[in-house]
Design an enzyme around this catalytic site. Sequence first.
Site, short mmCIF file in Angstrom:
data_model
loop_
_atom_site.label_atom_id
_atom_site.label_comp_id
_atom_site.label_asym_id
_atom_site.label_seq_id
_atom_site.Cartn_x
_atom_site.Cartn_y
_atom_site.Cartn_z
N PRO A 1 1.05 -1.05 0.02
CG PRO A 1 -1.36 -1.46 1.44
CD PRO A 1 0.37 -2.38 0.98
CB VAL B 1 5.76 1.06 -2.57
CG1 VAL B 1 6.42 0.38 -4.48
CG2 VAL B 1 6.32 0.20 -1.59
N GLY B 2 2.82 1.68 -3.63
CA GLY B 2 1.72 1.72 -4.62
C GLY B 2 1.49 3.31 -4.80
CD GLU C 1 -3.79 -6.17 -10.42
OE1 GLU C 1 -3.95 -6.97 -9.47
OE2 GLU C 1 -4.62 -6.18 -11.01
CB CYS D 1 -0.38 -11.10 -3.96
SG CYS D 1 -1.21 -11.62 -5.41
#
Lengths: 471, 453
Positions: free
Chosen positions: A192, A194-195, A212, A246
């Site tokens: 999350p 890094v997203g 993703e 994941c």
Amino acid sequence: NPYTGLVSHLRAAWLSGKTRPMEYRVAQLEALGRFLDEKKQEILEATALDMGKPSFEAYFTEILLCKNELNDTLNNLSHWMKDERVDKNLVTQLDSAFIRKDPYGVVLIIAPWNYPIHLFLVPLIGAIAAGNCVIIKPSETSKNTERLVAEVLSCYLDNDCYAVVTAGAQETTRLLENKFDYIFFTGTSRSPSVGRIVMAAAAKHLTPVTLELGGKNPCYVSDICDVQNVARRVAWGRFFNAGQTCIAPDYVLCSVEMQEKLMPALREAITEFFGSNPRESPDFGRIVGDKQFRRIRALLCSGRVAIGGQTDEKERYIAPTVLADVLPTDPAMQEEIFGPILPIVVVANIDEAIDFINARPQPLAIYAFSCDSKVVNQVLERTSSGGFCGNDTLMHVTLTSLPFGGIGSSGLGMYHGKFTFDTFTHHRGCLHRNMGLETLNALRYPPYGQQKLGLLTATFEIKRKGMCTLL
Amino acid sequence: MERMQQVVGRARAAFNSGRCRSLKFRMQQLKALERMVQEKEKEILAALKADLHKSGHNAYSHEILGVLGELALAMDKLPSWAAPQPVKRNLLTMRDEAYVCLEPLGVVLIIGAWNYPFVLVMQPLIGAIAAGNAVVVKPSEISENTAQLLADLLPQYLDQELYPVVTGGVPETTELLKERFDHILYTGNSTVGKIVMAAAAKHLTPVTLELGGKSPCYIDKDCDLAVACRRITWGKYMNCGQTCIAPDYILCDPSIQSKVVENIKATLKEFYGEDVKSSPDYERIVNKRHFKRILSLLDGQKIAHGGEADEASCFIAPTILTDVSPESKVMEEEIFGPVLPIVTVKSVDEAIEFINRREKPLALYVFSHNKKLIKRVISETSSGGVTGNDVIMHFFLSTLPFGGVGNSGMGAYHGEHSFETFSHRRACLIKDLRMEGTNKVRYPPGSQKKVDW
């Protein structure tokens, strides 16, 4: 910026129009197929070195599933590329109205280490199929696969239009300063945050993104079920790739009675899969790195170790482990586990399970097991997640006709099959009108009057069925 | 501001209660919106007149008609849009149920724009409600009458907790954007678009950005100039040029430039009469700031027609500029006003090159009798959408996705596309708990035999 030159080079190739014709795209895709065939051994070896990936698993996810996507795309590409005709209204009856499938331009694919070929290759298939130029940034954590891809992919694909960049976190930040026309990012446990960084970088250039990400995928097991089958399916999903998936079932929610029943069943499934000493099984993987190993090992002090629990730091081995009576406050319930540890959290009933799930961020996947389909449906209807699988784990992502993606903190956007092609395509609404028949347009021009308005309303309006209509 | 937190928190609690999920509830809300538009038509037209000097006809046909159409479409199609979509299965899943569920995202934020202040809030709102979401509506403060009207009317017709209206300017919007939403649809300019996306990134919120740009309009030598110019005049000067998909500038061969000017002039007379200022069908610039901005674009330009302005009423006459230099100020930013520059190009190749050197526009227009040429221009350029041999019209066909690309935006809506934008496509695979035999293939211990199978 160290990458500006490369991006410009690809942009020049993009502007030349090279990647647009179908024949070109097909040729590149077929070359990818040859890469998978010819370099199969190297792929199995690299992923074995990177995380002890069992060759059966590597073949299944890195070769077989990728070839499925490739064939699906090659079989359907001409159909997907075609202008899509749309229904017209009264005013546009004599016109040509269609959705044109335009490539975006130069796109960036950032892949993680856990399925290091699959997770760049499947997006790449869609990006190429959609006519884009692509920069691929494989994960530096799966070093051997990264090297393989960096050295070998260029022998298969057109180097003017597709490039592999090897980069660590800092260099990736610099890469992201460049303008791309689409960014496709797949991240792992820390995803999350890094997203967010990727999306913030994209925002500077108004670049659309697919993220993703991940989360804690709950697995509800009702009291009415075939315990042995459940145990096998859950164990398979959890311990595949040593838990570094994941969409792995992250934790189980069930009653205290079911926990009791599941334990011997899980023990039996683990033995069936990996023998009495999983450490010696060629079918059980290892943790990818020392940092990740230590993080996962620290989660073992949650609840009580009912199965497994052994670790070996040198080998980065963590035994297939089941933790019983885990509390929501325990370490294993604070983060995505991404390792071969399955906590069981006891709940009183399905309502408590659903409340538990809904009190937490939306996960990438939700699993529910029951012989009673109504129970499975209840979990489905009363929760939210990227995807859902009833009475099994992981399998929903092997069907290319189902979209694969997250919601909320587990991600945005989706792909697989045609959805990947659509992800990398700008759907351009086109109306090609007749130059003649100008009198029909008279209604829209000033000067206006009441009469004109009445007539205009009649021609433009979509009326409810059953009412008088000119449409 | 705690107020924002409360408003959004209430909407989220209301969403979590589950009451906006049922199709029956969604239909009720849509029906109520339809009643609102029909019962309050006068008030809506009055607000639009006060904000933009929009004539009844223009206001009705541009803002109300489209909304009624979208409502009718949504109510008609909702059951089929919301139904689970079965998907093709493979060998391993042949006996399973596999389908895509269209589910609401949660609490969505719609930020409207001032130029079509009613429709640019209503159209997304219809899609968001139809998809089962709670919606926070933030109309543009610049079109203050419409903003106030929406703030008054929506709570009278819709569920007050689920669909709150938040009014205010930049400070209020900034506060609002700190909250977490499940989707944000923003209509406006690229600069603010970046700010919205950056705010969304903090919460990993998907966005639809309907931005703008300079929509080019290429007129080929081989075309019916009278017809082309009439259509262009209509699209350019409607709403006094304040339309995101207005033809921003013309590209044409120098040999037809003066004919283009003549034809547009003739059409202008036809549309607005000798004295444009007194035509009830010609709008005004929304405020002094934009008035001054647009007027400054005329500096140093060859004014072939128009140029008259009156600050007191924010009136700028329909204006045409000729032999415009690509480097001039009027060719830098989106004009968003009744000023039409003509840039001459010697060939369609030059036109395509010119267009491709610039940011991708929201719309692209090309006029020609030559179908192949039109196809070529479409294929060799990129834009949000296209209309060939007309302007604006692709906006009115709701089966076409409406949105931008690159600097002109991301995502799309209208019709079913709105429903999809505000939905999550959840993949569902339901297997049988028995039939374990077929699963054995995938379980360890692995073996060459299994791989070959």
